[in-house]
Design a protein around this motif. Structure first.
Motif, PDB file in Angstrom:
ATOM      1  N   GLN B  23       0.829  -1.211   0.000  1.00  0.00           N
ATOM      2  CA  GLN B  23       0.000   0.000   0.000  1.00  0.00           C
ATOM      3  C   GLN B  23       0.865   1.264   0.000  1.00  0.00           C
ATOM      4  O   GLN B  23       0.553   2.243  -0.667  1.00  0.00           O
ATOM      5  N   SER B  24       1.959   1.225   0.746  1.00  0.00           N
ATOM      6  CA  SER B  24       2.798   2.415   0.880  1.00  0.00           C
ATOM      7  C   SER B  24       3.765   2.590  -0.291  1.00  0.00           C
ATOM      8  O   SER B  24       3.961   3.704  -0.769  1.00  0.00           O
ATOM      9  N   SER B  25       4.360   1.495  -0.767  1.00  0.00           N
ATOM     10  CA  SER B  25       5.447   1.652  -1.738  1.00  0.00           C
ATOM     11  C   SER B  25       5.062   1.342  -3.177  1.00  0.00           C
ATOM     12  O   SER B  25       5.728   1.807  -4.091  1.00  0.00           O
ATOM     13  N   ILE B  26       4.009   0.579  -3.408  1.00  0.00           N
ATOM     14  CA  ILE B  26       3.686   0.209  -4.794  1.00  0.00           C
ATOM     15  C   ILE B  26       2.410   0.887  -5.298  1.00  0.00           C
ATOM     16  O   ILE B  26       2.407   1.532  -6.342  1.00  0.00           O
ATOM     17  N   LEU B  27       1.324   0.764  -4.555  1.00  0.00           N
ATOM     18  CA  LEU B  27       0.028   1.271  -5.046  1.00  0.00           C
ATOM     19  C   LEU B  27       0.013   2.772  -5.382  1.00  0.00           C
ATOM     20  O   LEU B  27      -0.609   3.160  -6.358  1.00  0.00           O
ATOM     21  N   PRO B  28       0.690   3.648  -4.590  1.00  0.00           N
ATOM     22  CA  PRO B  28       0.649   5.074  -4.962  1.00  0.00           C
ATOM     23  C   PRO B  28       1.243   5.362  -6.334  1.00  0.00           C
ATOM     24  O   PRO B  28       0.976   6.393  -6.927  1.00  0.00           O
ATOM     25  N   ARG B  29       2.066   4.443  -6.857  1.00  0.00           N
ATOM     26  CA  ARG B  29       2.656   4.659  -8.176  1.00  0.00           C
ATOM     27  C   ARG B  29       1.696   4.293  -9.304  1.00  0.00           C
ATOM     28  O   ARG B  29       1.948   4.596 -10.460  1.00  0.00           O
ATOM     29  N   PHE B  30       0.648   3.590  -8.977  1.00  0.00           N
ATOM     30  CA  PHE B  30      -0.334   3.192  -9.996  1.00  0.00           C
ATOM     31  C   PHE B  30      -1.745   3.596  -9.551  1.00  0.00           C
ATOM     32  O   PHE B  30      -2.606   2.736  -9.324  1.00  0.00           O
ATOM     33  N   PRO B  31      -1.975   4.905  -9.398  1.00  0.00           N
ATOM     34  CA  PRO B  31      -3.295   5.321  -8.914  1.00  0.00           C
ATOM     35  C   PRO B  31      -4.398   5.103  -9.954  1.00  0.00           C
ATOM     36  O   PRO B  31      -4.136   5.151 -11.160  1.00  0.00           O
ATOM     37  N   ILE B  32      -5.598   4.850  -9.476  1.00  0.00           N
ATOM     38  CA  ILE B  32      -6.764   4.725 -10.357  1.00  0.00           C
ATOM     39  C   ILE B  32      -7.639   5.942 -10.060  1.00  0.00           C
ATOM     40  O   ILE B  32      -8.033   6.144  -8.914  1.00  0.00           O
ATOM     41  N   ALA B  33      -7.924   6.730 -11.091  1.00  0.00           N
ATOM     42  CA  ALA B  33      -8.714   7.971 -10.946  1.00  0.00           C
ATOM     43  C   ALA B  33      -8.139   8.864  -9.842  1.00  0.00           C
ATOM     44  O   ALA B  33      -8.868   9.496  -9.093  1.00  0.00           O
ATOM     45  N   GLY B  34      -6.827   8.882  -9.750  1.00  0.00           N
ATOM     46  CA  GLY B  34      -6.153   9.778  -8.807  1.00  0.00           C
ATOM     47  C   GLY B  34      -6.017   9.260  -7.391  1.00  0.00           C
ATOM     48  O   GLY B  34      -5.407   9.917  -6.558  1.00  0.00           O
ATOM     49  N   VAL B  35      -6.581   8.096  -7.109  1.00  0.00           N
ATOM     50  CA  VAL B  35      -6.461   7.548  -5.750  1.00  0.00           C
ATOM     51  C   VAL B  35      -5.996   6.086  -5.790  1.00  0.00           C
ATOM     52  O   VAL B  35      -6.269   5.367  -6.743  1.00  0.00           O
ATOM     53  N   ALA B  36      -5.309   5.717  -4.722  1.00  0.00           N
ATOM     54  CA  ALA B  36      -4.877   4.324  -4.600  1.00  0.00           C
ATOM     55  C   ALA B  36      -5.919   3.573  -3.776  1.00  0.00           C
ATOM     56  O   ALA B  36      -6.355   4.068  -2.740  1.00  0.00           O
ATOM     57  N   PRO B  37      -6.340   2.398  -4.240  1.00  0.00           N
ATOM     58  CA  PRO B  37      -7.327   1.652  -3.446  1.00  0.00           C
ATOM     59  C   PRO B  37      -6.774   1.274  -2.071  1.00  0.00           C
ATOM     60  O   PRO B  37      -5.584   1.044  -1.921  1.00  0.00           O
ATOM     61  N   GLN B  38      -7.660   1.224  -1.088  1.00  0.00           N
ATOM     62  CA  GLN B  38      -7.247   0.891   0.285  1.00  0.00           C
ATOM     63  C   GLN B  38      -7.335  -0.632   0.442  1.00  0.00           C
ATOM     64  O   GLN B  38      -8.345  -1.170   0.910  1.00  0.00           O
ATOM     65  N   LEU B  39      -6.242  -1.266   0.024  1.00  0.00           N
ATOM     66  CA  LEU B  39      -6.197  -2.717  -0.071  1.00  0.00           C
ATOM     67  C   LEU B  39      -6.461  -3.403   1.272  1.00  0.00           C
ATOM     68  O   LEU B  39      -7.172  -4.417   1.344  1.00  0.00           O
ATOM     69  N   LEU B  40      -5.917  -2.851   2.334  1.00  0.00           N
ATOM     70  CA  LEU B  40      -6.054  -3.486   3.650  1.00  0.00           C
ATOM     71  C   LEU B  40      -7.514  -3.498   4.099  1.00  0.00           C
ATOM     72  O   LEU B  40      -7.983  -4.482   4.675  1.00  0.00           O
ATOM     73  N   PHE B  41      -8.201  -2.414   3.812  1.00  0.00           N
ATOM     74  CA  PHE B  41      -9.612  -2.329   4.178  1.00  0.00           C
ATOM     75  C   PHE B  41     -10.427  -3.348   3.401  1.00  0.00           C
ATOM     76  O   PHE B  41     -11.300  -4.032   3.960  1.00  0.00           O
ATOM     77  N   ILE B  42     -10.145  -3.438   2.110  1.00  0.00           N
ATOM     78  CA  ILE B  42     -10.890  -4.368   1.251  1.00  0.00           C
ATOM     79  C   ILE B  42     -10.677  -5.814   1.684  1.00  0.00           C
ATOM     80  O   ILE B  42     -11.625  -6.613   1.723  1.00  0.00           O
ATOM     81  N   VAL B  43      -9.438  -6.142   2.030  1.00  0.00           N
ATOM     82  CA  VAL B  43      -9.149  -7.515   2.468  1.00  0.00           C
ATOM     83  C   VAL B  43      -9.876  -7.807   3.787  1.00  0.00           C
ATOM     84  O   VAL B  43     -10.482  -8.871   3.952  1.00  0.00           O
ATOM     85  N   ALA B  44      -9.841  -6.850   4.705  1.00  0.00           N
ATOM     86  CA  ALA B  44     -10.524  -7.042   5.993  1.00  0.00           C
ATOM     87  C   ALA B  44     -12.035  -7.197   5.782  1.00  0.00           C
ATOM     88  O   ALA B  44     -12.673  -8.058   6.401  1.00  0.00           O
ATOM     89  N   LEU B  45     -12.580  -6.379   4.878  1.00  0.00           N
ATOM     90  CA  LEU B  45     -14.023  -6.453   4.607  1.00  0.00           C
ATOM     91  C   LEU B  45     -14.380  -7.785   3.937  1.00  0.00           C
ATOM     92  O   LEU B  45     -15.385  -8.423   4.291  1.00  0.00           O
ATOM     93  N   GLY B  46     -13.552  -8.186   2.989  1.00  0.00           N
ATOM     94  CA  GLY B  46     -13.767  -9.466   2.309  1.00  0.00           C
ATOM     95  C   GLY B  46     -13.726 -10.623   3.294  1.00  0.00           C
ATOM     96  O   GLY B  46     -14.560 -11.535   3.244  1.00  0.00           O
ATOM     97  N   TRP B  47     -12.774 -10.542   4.218  1.00  0.00           N
ATOM     98  CA  TRP B  47     -12.657 -11.588   5.243  1.00  0.00           C
ATOM     99  C   TRP B  47     -13.904 -11.590   6.140  1.00  0.00           C
ATOM    100  O   TRP B  47     -14.444 -12.647   6.467  1.00  0.00           O
ATOM    101  N   GLY B  48     -14.358 -10.411   6.493  1.00  0.00           N
ATOM    102  CA  GLY B  48     -15.547 -10.283   7.335  1.00  0.00           C
ATOM    103  C   GLY B  48     -16.792 -10.829   6.662  1.00  0.00           C
ATOM    104  O   GLY B  48     -17.634 -11.469   7.298  1.00  0.00           O
TER     105      GLY B  48
END
Lengths: 284, 169
Positions: B23-48
């Motif tokens: 999230q810190s070192s890779i995703l900010p280099r490939f933003p989608i519509a100007g923002v980087a997806p919050q991968l940790l949140f999505i994984v936690a939500l998917g797990w939930g």
């Protein structure tokens, strides 16, 4: 029945524990109590982050290629004639040229103000929260970086060191809402306080005296007042002036000179001459 | 809390540590519509969504801690916001049994709640988020609604392979 009630109670207690822990951590971290402990956790993670970033740089440049599609296609044709070893060497050279250009710009900048002491640092990450704007550097306490030190790129000021661990530091960008920098305008010499507006909002200079006719396009630099930043670090240019004759002060919107998303190498200014404010402490 | 004994909750720690680095070192280099997806949140939500609200909350708590390690925000703020973002899981029972559609809806709804909670919590720190700043983050809702589908399928596949015992409060 009782089992169900007990389970319900345990469920609420667990939830309260999680929320309570999060709140407690927030309070402790805000007061600086956790700095040492978190440093121990952050250091190995930032080391891995630094390693990851180095490998991502090449990938990111490849992804940025389509901006010069024609040139890139010609370059690809030429490269196809070469063998794999030469291709790899070529890619490495391109990377080195790009880096040397950044370093040359930084050295030019350093040569302008040789009286400052600086440390070069690589940007190894960005803020993991989408709403906040900060960058992570690969130099920390061991390299001499301390909280509050100014950070600049070749184009101008980037921000201020906000957190430091042994081998990494976090820089709050000047566009962050917590940022307040005393500035001076290039032409009118008016002074004011540059405040960050947060994500999606350009920083503004508050408290500019109405006697000055601030113009769009004026250069904005640090004033050195307050002693936290050296004088004359370039910040950006005025792109809009909000002037209301009914008010005591005017405001100016500033476009930062630095493209924060593309910063790769920065200077941490470790020592600089502060403005002489000694005269104010002398008794009349 | 009733422990599963097989340590699947503890898997969240290395998983989230790894994702925080990404999230810190890779995703900010490939933003989608100007923002980087919050991968940790999505994984936690998917797990939930797959394992229930209890485990989702624990994963969200751990995810938030790792996010704050690489952020200006004080430690714990993201945990609170992520846990708030898990609340749509409660609606799962009343929604139609179309798993991917529901996951996508949860992704969008959870992101809205997470962003609102986060903005609110940041007001208590030195960092504030303006309305225009929030508007810039709106694409995250759509991005998360899309990204959660492959994340959900991947987690589902991993869970079917490993068959961890459920953890309940």
């Amino acid at each position: 029945m009782n089992v169900g009630r007990t389970q319900q109670r345990i469920r609420w207690i667990s939830l309260a524990l999680l929320v309570g822990s999060a709140i407690l951590l927030t309070i402790l971290d805000s007061t600086g109590t956790l700095t040492g402990v978190l440093g121990i956790v952050r250091d190995p993670l930032t080391y891995i982050s630094s390693w990851t970033t180095e490998r991502t740089d090449t990938l990111a440049e490849v992804a940025a290629g389509p901006r010069n599609l024609n040139a890139a296609l010609k370059e690809i044709e030429a490269l196809q004639l070469e063998n794999n070893a030469l291709r790899k060497e070529n890619a490495q050279l391109i990377e080195e040229v790009s880096e040397s250009r950044i370093i040359r710009d930084l050295f030019d900048r350093a040569a302008e103000t040789p009286q400052y002491r600086r440390i070069t640092a690589n940007v190894i990450g960005s803020d993991t929260n989408p709403a906040l704007q900060s960058i992570l550097l690969d130099k920390g306490f061991d390299a001499g970086v301390r909280v509050g030190m100014p950070v600049e790129a070749s184009q101008g000021l980037v921000g201020q060191v906000y957190r430091v661990t042994n081998n990494a530091s976090m820089v709050a960008l000047l566009t962050e809402t917590a940022s307040a920098i005393p500035v001076r305008l290039g032409t009118t010499r008016a002074t004011g306080m540059l405040r960050g507006g947060g994500r999606g909002v350009l920083p503004t200079i508050d408290w500019i005296d109405m006697q000055y006719e601030v113009e769009v396009g004026e250069l904005v630099m640090t004033s050195g007042l307050g002693g936290k930043f050296p004088e004359n670090l370039i910040i950006g240019r005025v792109i809009d002036v909000e002037r209301n004759e009914a008010e005591l002060f005017q405001r100016a919107v500033v476009q930062p000179a630095v493209d924060f998303s593309s910063v790769e190498i920065v200077f941490v200014v470790t020592e600089f001459e502060t403005s002489n404010t000694g005269i104010f402490s002398e008794e009349p | 809390m009733e422990s599963s004994g097989n340590g699947h909750i503890y898997i969240a720690i290395p998983v989230m540590a790894l994702l925080a680095i990404v999230q810190s070192s890779i995703l900010p280099r490939f933003p989608i519509a100007g923002v980087a997806p919050q991968l940790l949140f999505i994984v936690a939500l998917g797990w939930g969504l797959l394992r229930g609200l209890e485990e989702g909350l624990i994963w969200a708590f751990i995810a938030g801690l790792f996010v704050d390690l690489f952020s200006l925000a004080p430690m714990g703020v993201s945990s609170l916001a992520f846990m708030a973002g898990m609340t749509p899981i409660l609606l799962r029972r009343v929604l139609p049994p179309r798993r991917l559609l529901v996951a996508s809806l949860m992704g969008a709804l959870g992101t809205i709640i997470y962003l609102l909670a986060y903005t609110l919590l940041l007001q208590f720190t030195a960092f504030g988020v303006t309305i225009s700043g929030m508007l810039e983050l709106l694409p995250l809702i759509l991005i998360h609604a899309v990204i959660i589908t492959p994340v959900y399928l991947l987690l589902d596949y991993l869970l079917r392979i490993t068959k961890p015992r459920r953890v309940e409060f």
